[in-house]
Structure formats: C-alpha cells, structure tokens
Design an enzyme around this catalytic site. Structure first.
Site, PDB file in Angstrom:
ATOM      1  CB  ALA A   6      -0.906  -0.001   1.225  1.00 32.64           C
ATOM      2  N   GLY A   9       1.992   7.512  -0.976  1.00 27.19           N
ATOM      3  CA  GLY A   9       2.644   8.658  -1.596  1.00 27.19           C
ATOM      4  C   GLY A   9       3.617   9.331  -0.661  1.00 27.19           C
ATOM      5  N   GLY A  10       3.762   8.797   0.549  1.00 28.97           N
ATOM      6  CA  GLY A  10       4.694   9.339   1.527  1.00 28.97           C
ATOM      7  C   GLY A  10       5.986   8.550   1.592  1.00 28.97           C
ATOM      8  CB  VAL A  11       9.211   9.358   3.221  1.00 31.86           C
ATOM      9  CG1 VAL A  11       8.753   9.646   4.641  1.00 31.86           C
ATOM     10  CG2 VAL A  11      10.626   8.790   3.210  1.00 31.86           C
ATOM     11  CG  ASP A  12       6.951   6.735   7.193  1.00 34.72           C
ATOM     12  OD1 ASP A  12       8.187   6.841   7.303  1.00 34.72           O
ATOM     13  OD2 ASP A  12       6.147   7.381   7.890  1.00 34.72           O
ATOM     14  CB  SER A  13       3.834   3.831   2.046  1.00 34.77           C
ATOM     15  OG  SER A  13       3.802   4.984   1.239  1.00 34.77           O
ATOM     16  CB  CYS A 101      -8.821   4.837   7.740  1.00 36.05           C
ATOM     17  SG  CYS A 101      -8.102   4.760   6.080  1.00 36.05           S
ATOM     18  CB  CYS A 200      -6.755  12.168   5.103  1.00 35.05           C
ATOM     19  SG  CYS A 200      -7.988  10.837   5.077  1.00 35.05           S
TER      20      CYS A 200
END
Length: 368
Positions: A6, A9-13, A101, A200
């Site tokens: 998953a 769009g962030g750095v962690d994922s 979520c 969000c």
C-alpha cells in the site's frame, strides 16, 4: 511471498515497499484513491491519499521497479469511514477516523481484494511490529521501536487474523530521519516530503466547520452540572468531552476557574460544562472488543485512550461474556485504572497492552 504494498505517496510507505522488494518478495504497489473530489488535493503536509500523493507513489514505484496500480476505494472510504465519523459525532461520541480507516479500508477492503487476487500479505509503512505469542504461534502486535512514531494504537483494531497477513518493514527502525536518509539514498523523491497530519478528508483542517456543513445546525443549550443554562450552541457535534476552548460562554464560573465540556447530549441538545475535576474517571467501559488473546478479570494491563497518549496501569474488571446472562457487564469490557484520567469520551478507542504487546482494542462507552 506475493506482497501488495500500500503506497500512500509518503516516504514511509515508499521505503517499506522498497524493503519488501529488496527482501525478495514479489511486490506490487497500489495507491488507494479515497477522495471523491480532486478539490481534496492538498499541498504541504495536510492529508493523505490524494491526487498529488498518487503521483508521488507512482514515481516511487517506478524507481523501485515494481508494478503500480491505483485502486478506487472512495465509495468504501465514504461509506465506512466518513459516514461513520459523521454519525458518531451526531450521536455525541468522539471517533478516531484513522482507527476506522485501518480497520475497514487498509485491513478489510484492501486485504480482501489482495486475498482474492492471490496476494499473501499487505505491506504498509506503519510503525509497528509483528511477533508470535503463545505456543500456537499466533501473531502478536507490538509497539514500534520508534515510540514517538508508534502506530500500534490505531492498528490494534485489525485483530489477529489481519495481523497475520500484514508486513510492517519499518517497525524495527528507531529513527525517522534514518528512514528519510534511506529514501534519499534509494533515489526516492519523497525523501523530504512532510508527514501527513490531521484528518485526511477535512482538507482545510477545520473539523468543526466540516461537521457543521455536513450535519447542519441544531441549536441547543450549554448548561452546568446542575442544569443551569449558561449559553447556547449551534450543534452538539461541535463539542467533545474535555474541550475547553471555543465554548462561547460570556459568563465566567463563580470562582473564575475555566470550564470544560463534561458531557454531550444530542438527544436533549445539551452540552454540559464544568470544572476540570469533574472530568476525571477511573473506570473505563468499552464495547466491540477485538482481542489478540484471551483476557480474564484480574489481569493487570496498560490502558491507552488516545493515539499519542500515555498508557496507564490498571486491572481488567470484566470482559464480554464474563457476567451472568442478561446483565450489562457481560456485554462490556471494564477496566479500573490505578489513578483517574481526564477527558474520557465515548467513541474513543481503548487499547490494552502488556508491556509493548497489544492485548485488545475496544470502543469506549459513556460513563458507567
């Protein structure tokens, strides 16, 4: 192992997906499109899972060298998260949409789709760890090494079955900056992207305004604990237990002390306010128990009621099914804290820990 990553769009994922691929798994990246409107595109660090994020996730997947898809889960997100958020506030409760979520989208809708397509697991950039507890080797959920970033609280509701099919590659990392440095070294353009925050689907960050727009005005009274009318409000959905600011009261308390929201009563359209000492309570009652292992009355636990709150010591007094048939005690989880805690609101998530290991998750009810 065939893994669905998953990618928000962030750095962690992005780093999590890269590590999964590097570990030899057959990885496919997927971005969950959760917004029905492009107007929810954000700039900076507010929100997640928007059009802007989809582009960032695509570029990261290309850099990692894995297939990438966008799945439209906006209908599920609206029906299972946003609608729940609104109905909970309308009922005078204080929900955590991130918990819902994770439960209903990332580890229900997404996991079910992954299973039907033949994937063995879902990989995310959450900060949490998975281990094995008990002689049967059942999966256990633990706090991340990076305690300030720990997300086990919002993941606890997923339960042991979903945990068994989850992969959290960042759980052992102790420093977020190291994750950013790794992203930079891997050539991932999201290495400097700010973390998301707030809710969000509330693009402008104005939760109260979002509730008013969607639930409408329902004027009522602001009263003290004795029922004396102190003022008026536009809707009980604009208040939560423990709130101090934004009460709109013109008359100060007789002793000059600040007032806090003590209770929210949508049925009578009343908001009850009073001194801070009336906020404290030592007994927590909760419904909808999701347990990772059997819990018995008398067990010592650590209880956490906020995502970044302190875990407080206490003892389990009863569990669902523990009381005689027909008694309320048999339907609720009850925990007695060693010391009272302030601002307990119905709708909040209660997570029980044994050290750093998650024992159970439940939803807080009103005062006993």
């Amino acid at each position: 192992m065939k893994v669905l990553a998953a990618m928000s769009g962030g750095v962690d994922s992005a780093v999590a997906a890269a590590r999964a691929a590097e570990a030899g798994h057959d990885v496919v990246g997927v971005h969950m499109a959760l917004s029905r409107s492009r107007a929810q595109t954000r700039s900076g660090s507010r929100g997640c899972c928007t059009v802007e994020d989809a582009s960032d996730a695509r570029r990261a997947a290309e850099r990692i060298g894995i297939p990438y898809y966008v799945w439209d889960l906006s209908e599920d997100f609206h029906d299972l998260v946003i609608a729940d958020f609104l109905s909970e506030y309308a009922a005078g409760r204080t929900p955590n949409p991130c918990v819902r979520c994770n439960e209903r989208i990332k580890f229900a809708s997404l996991l079910e789709r992954a299973r039907l397509l033949g994937f063995d697991a879902v990989c995310t950039g959450h900060y949490a760890r998975i281990g094995n507890a008990g002689p049967d080797g059942s999966p256990s959920l633990h706090r991340a090494r990076n305690l300030p970033k720990d997300q086990s609280y919002v993941l606890a509701v997923m339960g042991p079955e979903a945990t068994a099919r989850a992969v959290f590659p960042l759980g052992e990392d102790e420093d977020k900056q190291a994750v950013r440095d790794e992203a930079r070294a891997r050539g991932l353009g999201v290495s400097t992207k700010p973390d998301s925050y707030d809710i969000c689907f509330v693009a402008d960050g104005d939760t109260r305004g979002f509730l008013e727009r969607n639930l409408g005005a329902a004027p009522g009274e602001i009263v003290d604990a004795d029922g004396t009318v102190l003022g008026e409000h536009a809707g009980t959905h604009g208040f939560t237990i423990g709130q101090r600011k934004g009460l709109g009261l013109q008359r100060p308390a007789p002793d000059g002390a600040p007032r806090y929201v003590l209770d929210v009563r949508p049925d009578t359209r009343q908001v009850v306010v009073g001194p801070s000492e009336l906020l404290s309570r030592a007994e927590l009652t909760a419904r909808d128990l999701v347990a990772f292992e059997p819990i018995s009355p008398g067990r010592r636990v650590l209880a956490q009621i906020r995502a970044h709150g302190e875990a407080l010591p206490g003892v389990v007094e009863s569990v669902p099914g523990d009381g005689p048939a027909g008694r309320a005690e048999s339907e609720l989880l009850r925990v007695r804290l060693d010391a009272p805690v302030r601002g307990v609101a119905p709708g909040q998530t209660l997570v029980l820990y044994d050290g750093d290991r998650v024992l159970a998750s439940a939803t807080l009810e009103r005062r006993a």
